[in-house]
Write a protein that holds these residues in place. Structure first.
Motif, PDB file in Angstrom:
ATOM      1  N   ASN A   1      -7.710   2.026 -19.880  1.00  0.00           N
ATOM      2  CA  ASN A   1      -7.335   3.097 -18.953  1.00  0.00           C
ATOM      3  C   ASN A   1      -7.200   2.586 -17.524  1.00  0.00           C
ATOM      4  O   ASN A   1      -6.465   3.152 -16.716  1.00  0.00           O
ATOM      5  CB  ASN A   1      -8.376   4.224 -18.996  1.00  0.00           C
ATOM      6  N   THR A   2      -7.927   1.508 -17.222  1.00  0.00           N
ATOM      7  CA  THR A   2      -7.856   0.969 -15.855  1.00  0.00           C
ATOM      8  C   THR A   2      -6.729  -0.062 -15.715  1.00  0.00           C
ATOM      9  O   THR A   2      -6.448  -0.509 -14.602  1.00  0.00           O
ATOM     10  CB  THR A   2      -9.184   0.303 -15.494  1.00  0.00           C
ATOM     11  N   ALA A   3      -6.114  -0.456 -16.831  1.00  0.00           N
ATOM     12  CA  ALA A   3      -5.036  -1.452 -16.760  1.00  0.00           C
ATOM     13  C   ALA A   3      -3.789  -0.826 -16.155  1.00  0.00           C
ATOM     14  O   ALA A   3      -3.449   0.335 -16.432  1.00  0.00           O
ATOM     15  CB  ALA A   3      -4.732  -1.994 -18.148  1.00  0.00           C
ATOM     16  N   GLU A   4      -3.120  -1.591 -15.305  1.00  0.00           N
ATOM     17  CA  GLU A   4      -1.902  -1.087 -14.675  1.00  0.00           C
ATOM     18  C   GLU A   4      -0.787  -0.883 -15.697  1.00  0.00           C
ATOM     19  O   GLU A   4      -0.063   0.106 -15.643  1.00  0.00           O
ATOM     20  CB  GLU A   4      -1.440  -2.058 -13.583  1.00  0.00           C
ATOM     21  N   THR A   5      -0.637  -1.806 -16.625  1.00  0.00           N
ATOM     22  CA  THR A   5       0.418  -1.702 -17.633  1.00  0.00           C
ATOM     23  C   THR A   5       0.028  -2.525 -18.855  1.00  0.00           C
ATOM     24  O   THR A   5      -0.730  -3.495 -18.754  1.00  0.00           O
ATOM     25  CB  THR A   5       1.769  -2.204 -17.080  1.00  0.00           C
ATOM     26  N   VAL A   6       0.539  -2.115 -19.994  1.00  0.00           N
ATOM     27  CA  VAL A   6       0.369  -2.824 -21.255  1.00  0.00           C
ATOM     28  C   VAL A   6       1.756  -2.929 -21.907  1.00  0.00           C
ATOM     29  O   VAL A   6       2.445  -1.915 -22.087  1.00  0.00           O
ATOM     30  CB  VAL A   6      -0.607  -2.100 -22.202  1.00  0.00           C
ATOM     31  N   VAL A   7       2.145  -4.153 -22.241  1.00  0.00           N
ATOM     32  CA  VAL A   7       3.466  -4.393 -22.846  1.00  0.00           C
ATOM     33  C   VAL A   7       3.251  -4.948 -24.264  1.00  0.00           C
ATOM     34  O   VAL A   7       2.599  -5.981 -24.429  1.00  0.00           O
ATOM     35  CB  VAL A   7       4.301  -5.375 -22.003  1.00  0.00           C
ATOM     36  N   ILE A   8       3.794  -4.234 -25.239  1.00  0.00           N
ATOM     37  CA  ILE A   8       3.715  -4.662 -26.644  1.00  0.00           C
ATOM     38  C   ILE A   8       5.117  -5.046 -27.100  1.00  0.00           C
ATOM     39  O   ILE A   8       6.058  -4.246 -26.998  1.00  0.00           O
ATOM     40  CB  ILE A   8       3.135  -3.550 -27.531  1.00  0.00           C
ATOM     41  N   THR A   9       5.258  -6.244 -27.633  1.00  0.00           N
ATOM     42  CA  THR A   9       6.571  -6.760 -28.031  1.00  0.00           C
ATOM     43  C   THR A   9       6.499  -7.279 -29.463  1.00  0.00           C
ATOM     44  O   THR A   9       5.576  -8.033 -29.818  1.00  0.00           O
ATOM     45  CB  THR A   9       7.031  -7.883 -27.098  1.00  0.00           C
ATOM     46  N   TRP A  10       7.514  -6.883 -30.269  1.00  0.00           N
ATOM     47  CA  TRP A  10       7.684  -7.421 -31.621  1.00  0.00           C
ATOM     48  C   TRP A  10       8.935  -8.301 -31.627  1.00  0.00           C
ATOM     49  O   TRP A  10      10.000  -7.897 -31.165  1.00  0.00           O
ATOM     50  CB  TRP A  10       7.835  -6.311 -32.655  1.00  0.00           C
ATOM     51  N   THR A  11       8.787  -9.509 -32.193  1.00  0.00           N
ATOM     52  CA  THR A  11       9.875 -10.482 -32.200  1.00  0.00           C
ATOM     53  C   THR A  11      10.036 -11.064 -33.596  1.00  0.00           C
ATOM     54  O   THR A  11       9.042 -11.349 -34.279  1.00  0.00           O
ATOM     55  CB  THR A  11       9.604 -11.613 -31.196  1.00  0.00           C
ATOM     56  N   ALA A  12      11.316 -11.235 -34.012  1.00  0.00           N
ATOM     57  CA  ALA A  12      11.638 -11.919 -35.272  1.00  0.00           C
ATOM     58  C   ALA A  12      11.876 -13.382 -34.945  1.00  0.00           C
ATOM     59  O   ALA A  12      12.858 -13.731 -34.282  1.00  0.00           O
ATOM     60  CB  ALA A  12      12.867 -11.303 -35.931  1.00  0.00           C
ATOM     61  N   LEU A  13      10.975 -14.250 -35.388  1.00  0.00           N
ATOM     62  CA  LEU A  13      11.047 -15.665 -35.063  1.00  0.00           C
ATOM     63  C   LEU A  13      12.102 -16.349 -35.936  1.00  0.00           C
ATOM     64  O   LEU A  13      12.232 -16.076 -37.130  1.00  0.00           O
ATOM     65  CB  LEU A  13       9.682 -16.331 -35.272  1.00  0.00           C
ATOM     66  N   ALA A  14      12.861 -17.226 -35.332  1.00  0.00           N
ATOM     67  CA  ALA A  14      13.895 -17.970 -36.053  1.00  0.00           C
ATOM     68  C   ALA A  14      13.258 -19.068 -36.894  1.00  0.00           C
ATOM     69  O   ALA A  14      12.339 -19.769 -36.441  1.00  0.00           O
ATOM     70  CB  ALA A  14      14.900 -18.562 -35.074  1.00  0.00           C
ATOM     71  N   LEU A  15      13.749 -19.224 -38.128  1.00  0.00           N
ATOM     72  CA  LEU A  15      13.222 -20.259 -39.009  1.00  0.00           C
ATOM     73  C   LEU A  15      13.883 -21.602 -38.775  1.00  0.00           C
ATOM     74  O   LEU A  15      13.361 -22.631 -39.208  1.00  0.00           O
ATOM     75  CB  LEU A  15      13.420 -19.838 -40.475  1.00  0.00           C
ATOM     76  N   GLU A  16      15.035 -21.607 -38.098  1.00  0.00           N
ATOM     77  CA  GLU A  16      15.740 -22.836 -37.812  1.00  0.00           C
ATOM     78  C   GLU A  16      15.615 -23.181 -36.337  1.00  0.00           C
ATOM     79  O   GLU A  16      15.482 -22.286 -35.491  1.00  0.00           O
ATOM     80  CB  GLU A  16      17.228 -22.703 -38.195  1.00  0.00           C
ATOM     81  N   ALA A  17      15.674 -24.471 -36.049  1.00  0.00           N
ATOM     82  CA  ALA A  17      15.419 -24.924 -34.677  1.00  0.00           C
ATOM     83  C   ALA A  17      16.513 -24.515 -33.708  1.00  0.00           C
ATOM     84  O   ALA A  17      16.245 -24.213 -32.543  1.00  0.00           O
ATOM     85  CB  ALA A  17      15.251 -26.450 -34.662  1.00  0.00           C
ATOM     86  N   ASN A  18      17.781 -24.477 -34.158  1.00  0.00           N
ATOM     87  CA  ASN A  18      18.882 -24.191 -33.247  1.00  0.00           C
ATOM     88  C   ASN A  18      19.220 -22.708 -33.158  1.00  0.00           C
ATOM     89  O   ASN A  18      20.272 -22.336 -32.633  1.00  0.00           O
ATOM     90  CB  ASN A  18      20.126 -24.972 -33.677  1.00  0.00           C
ATOM     91  N   VAL A  19      18.364 -21.841 -33.702  1.00  0.00           N
ATOM     92  CA  VAL A  19      18.594 -20.396 -33.652  1.00  0.00           C
ATOM     93  C   VAL A  19      17.524 -19.771 -32.761  1.00  0.00           C
ATOM     94  O   VAL A  19      16.348 -20.113 -32.858  1.00  0.00           O
ATOM     95  CB  VAL A  19      18.549 -19.783 -35.072  1.00  0.00           C
TER      96      VAL A  19
END
Length: 427
Positions: free
Chosen positions: A51-69
């Motif tokens: 409640n005292t935190a100024e902001t909370v950011v939640i992010t969901w990401t799909a990680l690439a399985l290949e290095a060049n993606v």
């Protein structure tokens, strides 16, 4: 001294853990069937008061399985304004089940497909709590049954050659494993040759022979189910190569065409010869044949034969030679002419018989029409008599009714003189 160092080390570790955030996912891998609606759980804990935190950011990401993606961001949630931003690629499929105060940030995906076979990362960022574990990830495995594999033969199935049998399913998750099996005519398993190798759906056969022929079955399998394909391998000697079959067929077809052309040419020649013979016979058709022709202008020619003088007519000799040469043709022509006349006479007879039958049919038709008209006339006459009879019957009925009423009036007794007159009470 060593005890003091250990004490300070433990104290530093405790102080370091104070105020550290911790993001966790219960499992490292989740398995769901294609087309399911799923939920990937994610929870977080923070030492500070949310409640005292100024902001909370939640992010969901799909990680690439290949290095060049590059990694693909699915959505981001901002607290305390409670606003969620979803990328266009996941619009309508992704949503967030979030409760910041209780540390819940679950990702929901609908209608998952093979494209969702990825690592998904849950990241929570609180400005006043940067230490600790801010992210956790898990692998999503979309389960898809293997499709029916395709079996192929690569190489030439001849004695002494090396060939490969390939087997491949277009789809399947987890990736299916392949296994080749050989069976005989009695559908019983037959062990593979020791030199044979079977790897990733490719069965390699070396120095094949007649014993290599058989019925081969490939099984594509994963944890959901399996699918099979099969093929028949027939190893032949080089002289029986299937590739030479088209050339052999072409040679046979060419020979048949040449034979047909020869037959057609022979038929045309025979037909032309027959036409010439008919023409020659037609030339003599209108002429009269005589043993001798009269002398032209009453003159002859003197001929010397073996020292003797004789007068012979040259035209008579030509006629005799023509007659001798044309007698067989003339007889053949007469035979064909006689056969034609016979067929023509038979046709005329059939035509005359048909005309007779047609005339007889017309006569019967006219007789039927006459009888039909006679029947119609009698029917109309009957209807007229019936109408007259009905009229007379109705008339007689009316007459009887009238006579009955008249008789009733005659039988009525007379009115006595003493009967009072009828009063009219309406007056």
């Amino acid at each position: 001294m060593e005890k003091r160092i250990l004490y300070w080390t433990i104290l530093c570790m405790v102080l370091t853990g104070v105020g550290a955030i911790e993001v966790t996912m219960p499992q490292s891998q989740y398995e769901f069937a294609r087309g399911d609606n799923i939920t990937l759980p994610c929870s977080f804990k923070s030492a500070i008061n949310i409640n005292t935190a100024e902001t909370v950011v939640i992010t969901w990401t799909a990680l690439a399985l290949e290095a060049n993606v590059k990694d693909a961001t699915i959505l981001a949630y901002y607290y305390p304004i409670k606003k969620t931003g979803i990328t266009p690629a996941y619009k309508g499929r992704a949503s967030l089940d979030v409760d910041v105060l209780n540390g819940k940030a679950n990702l929901k995906l609908s209608s998952i497909s093979l494209a969702d076979n990825k690592d998904f990362e849950c990241h929570v960022q609180i400005p006043d709590d940067n230490d600790g574990t801010q992210a956790a990830s898990a692998r999503l495995v979309v389960l898809v049954a293997p499709s029916t594999p395709v079996c192929k033969i690569q190489g030439t199935a001849q004695y002494g050659q090396d060939i490969t049998l390939s087997c491949l399913s277009a789809e399947g998750s987890p990736p299916p494993t392949y296994n080749w099996e050989r069976r005989n005519v009695q559908n019983q398993p037959v062990p593979q040759d020791p030199k044979t190798t079977d790897k990733d759906g490719i069965l390699s056969l070396y120095n094949i022979s007649k014993d290599t022929s058989g019925y081969y079955i490939c099984t594509s399998r994963n944890k959901i189910r399996f699918a099979t394909c099969n093929l028949t391998l027939a190893v032949m000697p080089p002289s029986m190569n299937i590739a030479s079959t088209p050339a052999l067929i072409g040679a046979v077809v060419g020979g048949l065409i040449l034979l047909i052309l020869i037959i057609i040419i022979c038929c045309c020649c025979c037909r032309k010869k027959n036409k010439d013979e008919e023409y020659e016979m037609g030339v003599h058709e209108g002429k009269e044949y005589h043993d001798k022709e009269p002398d032209r202008n009453g003159e002859g020619r003197r001929v010397e034969v073996q020292g003797k003088d004789s007068y012979e007519d040259s035209s008579v000799k030509r006629t005799e030679r023509n007659e001798e040469r044309s007698d067989p043709d003339r007889r053949d022509y007469d035979d064909r002419r006689s056969d034609y006349d016979d067929r023509r006479s038979d046709y005329d007879d059939r035509r005359s018989d048909y005309d007779d039958r047609r005339s007889d049919y017309d006569d019967r038709r006219r007789d039927y029409d006459d009888r039909r008209r006679d029947y119609d006339d009698r029917r109309r006459d009957y209807d007229d008599r019936r109408e007259r009879y009905d009229d007379d019957r109705r008339y007689q009925d009316r007459r009887r009714d009238d006579n009955r009423y008249d008789d009733r009036d005659r039988d009525r007794p007379p009115v006595p003189n003493s009967k009072p007159t009828r009063r009219d009470y309406h007056d």
